[in-house]
Every structure is written in C-alpha cells, then in structure tokens.
Design a protein around this motif. Sequence first.
Motif, PDB file in Angstrom:
ATOM      1  N   ILE A 105       0.870  -1.186   0.000  1.00 53.53           N
ATOM      2  CA  ILE A 105       0.000   0.000   0.000  1.00 53.53           C
ATOM      3  C   ILE A 105       0.903   1.230   0.000  1.00 53.53           C
ATOM      4  N   TRP A 106       0.696   2.121  -0.961  1.00 46.52           N
ATOM      5  CA  TRP A 106       1.513   3.326  -1.080  1.00 46.52           C
ATOM      6  C   TRP A 106       0.626   4.549  -0.870  1.00 46.52           C
ATOM      7  N   PRO A 129       6.216   1.561 -11.066  1.00 44.69           N
ATOM      8  CA  PRO A 129       7.153   2.194 -10.127  1.00 44.69           C
ATOM      9  C   PRO A 129       7.920   3.337 -10.792  1.00 44.69           C
ATOM     10  N   GLY A 130       7.976   4.470 -10.111  1.00 47.79           N
ATOM     11  CA  GLY A 130       8.701   5.622 -10.632  1.00 47.79           C
ATOM     12  C   GLY A 130       7.913   6.494 -11.588  1.00 47.79           C
ATOM     13  N   GLU A 131       6.681   6.139 -11.888  1.00 47.06           N
ATOM     14  CA  GLU A 131       5.882   6.912 -12.841  1.00 47.06           C
ATOM     15  C   GLU A 131       5.371   8.194 -12.189  1.00 47.06           C
ATOM     16  N   ILE A 226       5.713  14.485  -8.592  1.00 44.94           N
ATOM     17  CA  ILE A 226       5.396  13.480  -7.568  1.00 44.94           C
ATOM     18  C   ILE A 226       5.338  12.126  -8.261  1.00 44.94           C
ATOM     19  N   ARG A 227       6.248  11.230  -7.864  1.00 45.49           N
ATOM     20  CA  ARG A 227       6.366   9.918  -8.499  1.00 45.49           C
ATOM     21  C   ARG A 227       5.921   8.811  -7.547  1.00 45.49           C
ATOM     22  N   SER A 228       5.500   7.713  -8.150  1.00 44.37           N
ATOM     23  CA  SER A 228       5.043   6.577  -7.353  1.00 44.37           C
ATOM     24  C   SER A 228       6.231   5.723  -6.920  1.00 44.37           C
ATOM     25  N   LEU A 254      -2.051  12.799  -1.524  1.00 46.03           N
ATOM     26  CA  LEU A 254      -2.627  13.053  -2.837  1.00 46.03           C
ATOM     27  C   LEU A 254      -3.269  11.802  -3.427  1.00 46.03           C
ATOM     28  N   PHE A 255      -2.581  10.661  -3.278  1.00 49.03           N
ATOM     29  CA  PHE A 255      -3.063   9.406  -3.860  1.00 49.03           C
ATOM     30  C   PHE A 255      -2.855   8.265  -2.863  1.00 49.03           C
ATOM     31  N   VAL A 256      -3.656   7.213  -3.063  1.00 53.79           N
ATOM     32  CA  VAL A 256      -3.412   5.925  -2.405  1.00 53.79           C
ATOM     33  C   VAL A 256      -3.344   4.878  -3.509  1.00 53.79           C
TER      34      VAL A 256
END
Length: 416
Positions: A105-106, A129-131, A226-228, A254-256
């Motif tokens: 979970i991020w 990842p990294g997007e 902002i990267r994942s 901002l996101f989950v």
Amino acid sequence: MKPILIAISALVAGVLLSVLAPQIPQSARGLLTSTGLVTASGVDARATPAASEAGHGASGEAEGTLRMDAARIETARISLATVEAGTLSRHLVVPGVIVPDRNTIWRIAAKVVGTVAELRKGLGDEVRPGEVLAILDSREVAEAKSEYVGAQVNFGLQKTLFEREETLWQRRIQAEQQYLKARNAFTEAQLRVHLARQKLSALGVSDQEVSGLSMQTVNGLQRYEIRSPGGGRVVERIVDLGAPVGGEGQAKELFVIVDLTSVWVELTVSTADLAEIKEGNRVRISAGGTDRRSEGKVVFISPLLNQDTRSARVIAVIDNKDHGWRPGSFVNAEVAIEEARVDIRVPRAALQTMEGSPVLFVRTETGFERRKVVVGKEDDQFVEIAFGVDAGEVIAVSNTFLLKAELGKAEAEHSH
C-alpha cells in the motif's frame, strides 16, 4: 458320473483328514494350513470340489471378481487411478476476510507546500514504479533548486581559481597563503553544492532531475514531480486540479495506490485452536457460493488476543495476480495443521464396506477384483492403506458404489 465320483472321493478325503488332523506332524500341518486344505481346527471346506464350485459364478468367475469391459466402465463413469504414495493433511477450518497486503500500500504525500498544476493519474489507473502521478507548483522547490544552481556556478568558479592558484604556487610564483585561501574557498563551494543537493533530495526531487539542473534550465524551477514509489492501482485520489497542498490545514496525501497481485487473509482463530497453527502452515482459501480456490501460507500469528472475542489475529498471504480476490470479501480457510507422508494413499471415495470390512476394487484384465484392505491414517480427502494393495496397482476411485451393488447382486444370485 465322473464328477460325482470326484466329489465322493473328496468328501471321504475330507473326513479322513478331519480324523487324522490332530495326528499330523506340526511341520506338515503348517504346510497344509498354508495351502488351505487344513485350518487350525480341521479341514477347510473350501478345499473340496463342491465348495469350489459354490464359490464360482455361472460364468466361472472366482468369488469377489466382476467382469466389466472398458466400454461399460466408461458408460458407468467409473474413474481409475494408480495407487501411489502421498501426504495426508489434517485441517482446521476458520473464517477469514480478504484485506490488502500492507506491504504493498503506497500513500503518496506532498513533501512540499504548493499547488496542484497537473494530475497525470486518475482513480483506477494502473501505475508503474517511478511513474509521475502529479506535478505541483512550489515556491519552496523553486528556492531549493535556485540555491543548488547557484552553488553549482560558484563551485565551478572556485574550482577554476583554485587550480590556477595551485599551479602558481607549485611554480613558486604565488605565495602559499594565497594558495591556501583559494583551496579553502573551493572546499567551501564544494560543500555548498553537496548541501543543496541533499536539500533537494529531502524534498523528494529525483536524482535524475537534480542532475539536469543548470543555468540553462532556470525556467520552471517551481515544477515539482510526484512519483510513485511502487506499482499498483490508484484506489484513491484525494486532491483536485489547482488544490493547495502541504500547508497548514491543507491536504497532505494526494493518492493511495495498492498492489493487489497478492493479498492478505485475516483469520480469526480461537484460543483453543491457536496452539495447532504455526507460521508457514499451508492455507487453502474458498469463498462460499463459488468454486474459486487459492492456496497460500500463514505469515504472522499475533502474540496478542482480542479482549472482546478472545481470539488471535492470524495473517495468511495468497496470490491474486488475476485480481479475483477483492478486499472485504469473507472466506473460509482450511489451515493444514498436520502432514504425514504415507506409502500408499487412496481417495476416500474409492473405499466401500462389504461384509463389515473396507474394500477396494482393483482393475484386472477382465474387470475388477474386490480386495479387502486395512486402513490407517486419514484426512478429509484421502485414506492410508496399510495392507491389501500395492503401489502401482490401478483401482476404481469414483462411482464405486455401482461396483459394490453389482458384485453383491452377482454373489446373491450365485448363492441360490
């Protein structure tokens, strides 16, 4: 006439053996007993031709055998399987609920104060990842980048001056004091670049973006990507375009993003059963009303008990690459709490009971042979066979009740 004479002769021989049996030497008596002519108490009636004929059907088949060709076996939907070794498992059935794997979970937060300038991902989108998820406009980032660019420019200048002073000092043209002053300024400029870079790193600016900063990229310094940190799917987007973030009273997240390629199963285990469950035990998950099944293993057993339910929290992890298991779903879990390797294992459905004994139906060239067996350990699906069949033999494993009924009918007819 001849069969009658044979029967009379056998009867006379049987009477004589009955009379003389106590006088037969022990060694000879053992041999006769092994051949079936003499039992522990006398003569075995099955040794006489009359008894032998009674033990055969009209077709001449031996007792306990059944003629059945391959076409008839297929029509009756009788499945066959080879007897082999296997593992017996004892299971504990407990309820559970599917939850996301907490390791995947991020929660994407804004580390700087700014305004949402772009939203690259929306609800339900897949993320690598990294997007880049979003871009903010931030004065804080602009100042940090400006500081880094300025430190780079100063470092370049101080490096040039230091190299010049070092050359002059080595040629004894310049005084050592001047050389030392230039070296100190160069070291200080180098430290400022390092600190400015660390500040950008703390704000979450990627190394790739930092490496691209120079005097030629002074425009757009306020842009903050902002990267994942991981892959998955956007399950929550908390901010909208133009929203202020990161400040006092403003949104921080901002996101989950959740990766559901593997999920957890939270099992509720009573204190009475808790001692039988160990980390690493295999778990089979099923959902009521569906035929969906998955296997996993126990990865965590809580040392604490729930004060209200007096149960312990047990976590199992299962594969979910097809995303078929949805968090929040209630499931049943079969936890394998004991496993034993056995030499011969057969499905429970293969066993039938005849004359008070368990039997298997072994495939022969002409049909099936009833075989009395001795059973050992068992679990929900399989039974150990301690004696009666050998590994490699082929037996009937489904619809064996048809064979039991057919054989019982044939033996009833033969007895009349």
